[in-house]
Scaffold this motif. Structure first.
Motif, PDB file in Angstrom:
ATOM      1  N   HIS C 252      55.184  36.093 -95.625  1.00 60.30           N
ATOM      2  CA  HIS C 252      55.062  37.629 -94.987  1.00 60.30           C
ATOM      3  C   HIS C 252      53.853  38.198 -94.771  1.00 60.30           C
ATOM      4  N   HIS C 301      62.797  41.265 -96.590  1.00 59.35           N
ATOM      5  CA  HIS C 301      63.274  41.644 -95.289  1.00 59.35           C
ATOM      6  C   HIS C 301      63.718  40.164 -94.535  1.00 59.35           C
ATOM      7  N   HIS C 302      62.965  39.237 -95.208  1.00 57.26           N
ATOM      8  CA  HIS C 302      63.575  37.948 -94.664  1.00 57.26           C
ATOM      9  C   HIS C 302      64.779  37.343 -95.378  1.00 57.26           C
TER      10      HIS C 302
HETATM   11 CU   LIG Z   1      58.058  39.386 -92.705  1.00 54.32          CU
END
Ligand SMILES: [Cu+2]
Lengths: 125, 222, 538
Positions: C252, C301-302
């Motif tokens: 990220h 959030h992945h």
């Molecule tokens: Cu991300």
């Protein structure tokens, strides 16, 4: 070329400081081994880690001269630890709050069959 | 940078062309090493995170598995590494005083201690192998879930293995520093290679200071 | 100001021969080495994309086999992410400009800088080897247990290639951080620094703090494949989701490695072509750092549908929204800078506008994805593909091209042809939007990523997308051709063709080997355009 950093002249640490730290480190190593043989419940882990942390701090502060180093280097050391804490801490927020159904690891080894219409993520329900 | 001949005649021998003074150069070098050590914290951090996740999930299996590690070698190796950190610190001290003979002696002592660590580690791995503790088809352990115990030993071999790799790299670079020290390269004005080497060496020591209790000392009392 | 001839001696003509290039420690030459290497990787990664878009023009899986398609998207992702986007702006523009912007002769560790390029190239060769000897099919994300237990392709080689290239990132970031800390010219305080330096510092922080984690994670995958040390093996009680935690801890923030340097480039360009100091300089500077730091808190959030706990998903969702704040500050401040500026629409400025547009769309759709409910609906669909291509291709490559055009006269001493530049921009911009906007709709309608057969009702949008991709490909070729042309035929630029502020414009173009005749002394803040009234603008 550097503007605000030229102030740091090298701080010479007297030799006996190194020997003192060495003795403390050896004593702490002995202590941590001894403590491991006493049943302190969950405090075994706490004691072992506290001692390790204490030893590591001595090495960082005196052998690596961070105690006498410019602020910038202190900041980098703390920054590294802070980021390690982010990784450990935020990953653990997931594992500490999972329900058994959300734990793929425990599924493999539990005998309980999952309910037939089990929805894999509790998020949906 | 030695190939670049600058017009400045009074250029100190070890000063690179893009710095103004040896002092600046040495500050830059140690800052660089510190930034590198920060990356190392996170490099090992990935393994420590895995360890924390699995240990908190399978505390009993980890306790039983860790009793199979050879605590005597682990403890002796801790002492060996701490001593090598002392000699390393003294080598840095000697080089900052321009004491060539004792710089060489302390660096040699550090190298020998580091090598001793690796030899002991090698003996320990051999013992582990004979006790069927190497993950894979030959892994055996009674009294607990063998899969979880295998997980512990996977972590054990990865963590100690990567630590040993750092030791091997450290010993190789130490040889170069030792050679430079013997040649008389270092002086009170210029000894930053020894200093930077010292930072790395102490860091590898610190990693072991954490690996020892985490891998060898979990619930020894059981 | 402009002279009719190139400076007699500059970094390009002090030495000749391959040796003088492959053993150089000059940051400007190392920039050129990277430029050539990553352009090659971009072409390879682009070739894979071309095959995929061709295959997707029809609903049937007819052009390549399923296995080949899997390898295509994997290699496209690996090469574009790790061997083009991550090094793109930092290794080229960063290398060239950081020492010049701080007023130094070189980076802090010039030999290490050259070593970084060799390490990068070695990692690239490993990955290309994995590609030639059969390819990889795990996806660029290497998710376990498929990558460790099931895939029988060259996962190990590709992972090691990325592991090696990671060290190049780490050493580059380290070099930049130390350079910015220690090598600044007298008078160049932190708050006089150009915003490009702030954003490169923030990106370097991510290099230094994130890259080691992806390195160890991929090493663990390799160890599991080769040595059977099962860290993520479910049969032994290992958790594949742990792999995803570690993977996204880097990956990220890696998005910000790609986009934060681009933000720095855009700040430079917007200031130069609207003749104004960046509005809210301090906010923009700190928002780079804020993005770098906040970027490390949101990786979960992945993993919303991977099986993490509900509570932790809630926290990750909330934290993900926070990243929008510094991003929005930047967009707001760039826009405010334009207000009452004397704006000129040269090619770099067009690319900067392109960046702001793409980044805004990509960022806003990112907010959709950060919302748990929508994310579960569109996870692993083309919505996600469109979103991150808007950020990473639309954003990062727009900024990269903009920066390349802006500093091209500094790097080569010659100007690119402005008319062709504008044509190139328009082609890229239209091609890009035509390629990726339909994918938002496809994704929302439910077309999953990583499949090459789909129901016929999706065909219209897919054909549009493939058509856009061909326009985009032409759009990338146009600058390639005219930039090469300009090396010989472009008009001589002179030291400061844009009348821009900044130390890099005070020296000749191309700069001399040691950048400056004498160490510059800085007496004014960055973008001090108010006192410049009479300068000619191209
Ligand atoms: Cu991300």
């Amino acid at each position: 070329m550097a503007i605000e950093h030229t102030e740091t002249t090298e701080h010479v640490v007297p030799k006996r400081v190194y020997y003192t730290i060495f003795v403390i480190l050896m004593v702490m190593t002995y202590t941590t081994v001894q403590v491991a043989y006493f049943d302190l419940g969950r405090f075994n882990a706490v004691a072992a880690l506290l001692i390790a942390f204490f030893k590591a701090s001595l090495v960082v502060l005196f052998f690596m001269h961070v105690k006498y180093a410019p602020k910038l280097i202190k900041l980098f050391v703390l920054g590294g630890l802070f980021w390690l804490a982010i990784m450990l801490g935020i990953t653990m927020t997931d594992y500490m709050t999972r329900t058994p159904q959300e734990f793929p690891m425990s599924r493999v080894n539990t005998v309980q069959p999952l309910p037939a219409a089990h929805v894999p993520t509790a998020l949906l329900g | 940078m030695s190939e670049i001949a600058t017009s400045e005649a009074a250029h100190p021998a070890h000063l690179q062309h893009h710095f103004d003074s040896l002092q600046e150069q040495s500050q830059v070098a140690s800052l660089g090493m510190w930034v590198f050590l920060v990356t190392e914290i996170l490099f090992f951090g990935g393994m420590f995170t895995s360890y924390l996740v699995y240990r908190s999930t399978y505390p009993d299996a980890f306790a039983i598995a860790s009793k199979h590690t050879v605590i005597l070698i682990g403890a002796v190796n801790t002492a060996v590494l701490i001593t090598s950190s002392l000699t390393m610190a003294l080598a840095v001290f000697a080089s900052s005083e321009g004491n060539r003979k004792s710089t060489v002696n302390f660096l040699t002592a550090t190298w020998v201690l580091g090598f001793t660590f690796l030899v002991l580690k090698g003996i320990e791995y051999t013992i582990d192998f004979h006790e069927h503790l190497v993950p894979g088809a030959g892994f055996q352990m009674a009294g607990t879930n063998p899969g979880h115990a295998e997980l512990f030993f996977s972590l054990y071999f990865i963590m100690t293995g990567i630590h040993a790799l750092h030791m091997i790299i450290g010993l190789s670079v130490l040889l170069v520093i030792l050679y430079m020290a013997r040649r008389g390269d270092f002086s009170p004005e210029y000894h930053s290679p020894v200093e930077v080497m010292g930072l790395y060496w102490h860091f590898v020591d610190i990693i072991w200071i954490f690996l020892f209790p985490l891998l060898y000392l979990i619930d020894r009392h059981r | 100001m402009s002279t009719a001839v190139l400076p007699r001696e500059n970094y390009l003509n002090t030495d000749y021969g391959l040796r003088s290039w492959f053993l150089t420690t000059d940051h400007k030459r190392i920039c050129i080495l990277y430029l050539l290497t990553i352009t090659l990787f971009f072409a390879i990664g682009g070739a894979f994309a071309t095959v995929m878009r061709l295959d997707l023009a029809t609903p049937a899986a007819d052009l390549v086999s399923d296995e080949t398609y899997n390898k295509m998207f994997t290699m496209h992702g690996i090469i574009m992410v790790f061997f083009f986007l991550v090094p793109s702006i930092p290794a080229t523009l960063g290398n060239f400009l950081i020492p010049m912007m701080v007023g130094a002769k070189d980076v802090a560790f010039p030999k290490l800088n050259l070593a970084s390029w060799y390490i990068f190239t070695a990692g690239g060769c490993f990955t290309l080897w994995a590609l030639i000897s059969g390819g990889v099919d795990s996806g660029w994300t290497f998710y376990t247990p498929f990558s460790t237990l099931s895939s029988n392709t060259n996962v190990t080689l590709a992972a090691l290639g990325i592991f090696i290239a990671g060290f190049s990132s780490i050493l580059t970031g380290l070099n930049f951080m130390v350079t910015i800390h220690r090598m600044r010219a007298p008078g160049l305080t932190w708050f006089r620094m150009p915003l490009f330096l702030w954003s490169m510092y923030a990106a370097s922080l991510i290099f230094v703090l994130g890259t080691p984690v992806i390195a160890i994670t991929l090493l663990l995958v390799a160890a599991e494949r080769v040595l059977h040390l099962g860290i993520f093996d479910p049969a032994r009680g290992g958790d594949p989701v742990l792999f995803q935690h570690l993977f996204w801890f880097y990956s990220h923030p890696a998005v910000y490695i790609m986009v934060v340097p681009g933000m720095g480039v855009v700040s430079e360009i917007v200031a130069a072509f609207s003749r104004k100091r960046i509005f809210g300089y301090t906010f923009v500077a700190f928002s780079s750092l804020a993005i770098a730091i906040l970027g490390f808190l949101v990786w979960g959030h992945h993993l919303f549908v991977a099986g993490i706990s509900v509570y932790s998903a809630l926290v990750f969702s909330l934290l993900s929204y926070f990243v929008a704040i510094p991003s929005a500050i930047k967009v707001f401040n760039w826009t405010a800078t334009l207000y009452k500026g004397s704006i000129s629409f040269a090619t770099p400025m067009l690319y900067a506008f392109g960046f702001i547009w793409m980044f805004t769309i990509g960022g806003l759709t990112g907010l959709f994805l950060a919302a748990l409910g929508i994310d579960i609906h569109v996870t692993d669909t083309y919505f996600v593909i469109a979103h991150f291509h808007y950020i990473m291709v639309g954003g990062a490559i727009m900024a990269y091209l903009g920066g390349l055009h802006y500093w091209w006269p500094k790097m080569t001493g010659r100007l690119y042809p402005e008319g062709w530049g504008k044509l190139g921009f328009i082609t890229v911009f239209l091609g890009f939007n035509l390629t990726f906007f339909p994918q938002f709709i496809l994704g929302y309608m439910g077309m999953p990523r990583r499949y090459h057969a789909y129901p016929p009702e999706f065909q219209t949008l897919n054909v549009l997308s493939s058509a856009g991709a061909s326009i985009l490909a032409i759009g990338y070729l146009i600058p390639l051709v005219y930039l090469l042309w300009s090396l010989k035929y472009g008009p001589i630029a002179g030291p400061n063709p844009w009348g821009a502020k900044g130390l890099e414009w005070t020296t000749s173009s191309p700069p001399p080997k040691h950048n400056f005749e004498t160490t510059p002394i800085v007496t004014e803040p960055a973008y001090n355009y108010s006192e410049l009234e009479e300068t000619a603008v191209v």
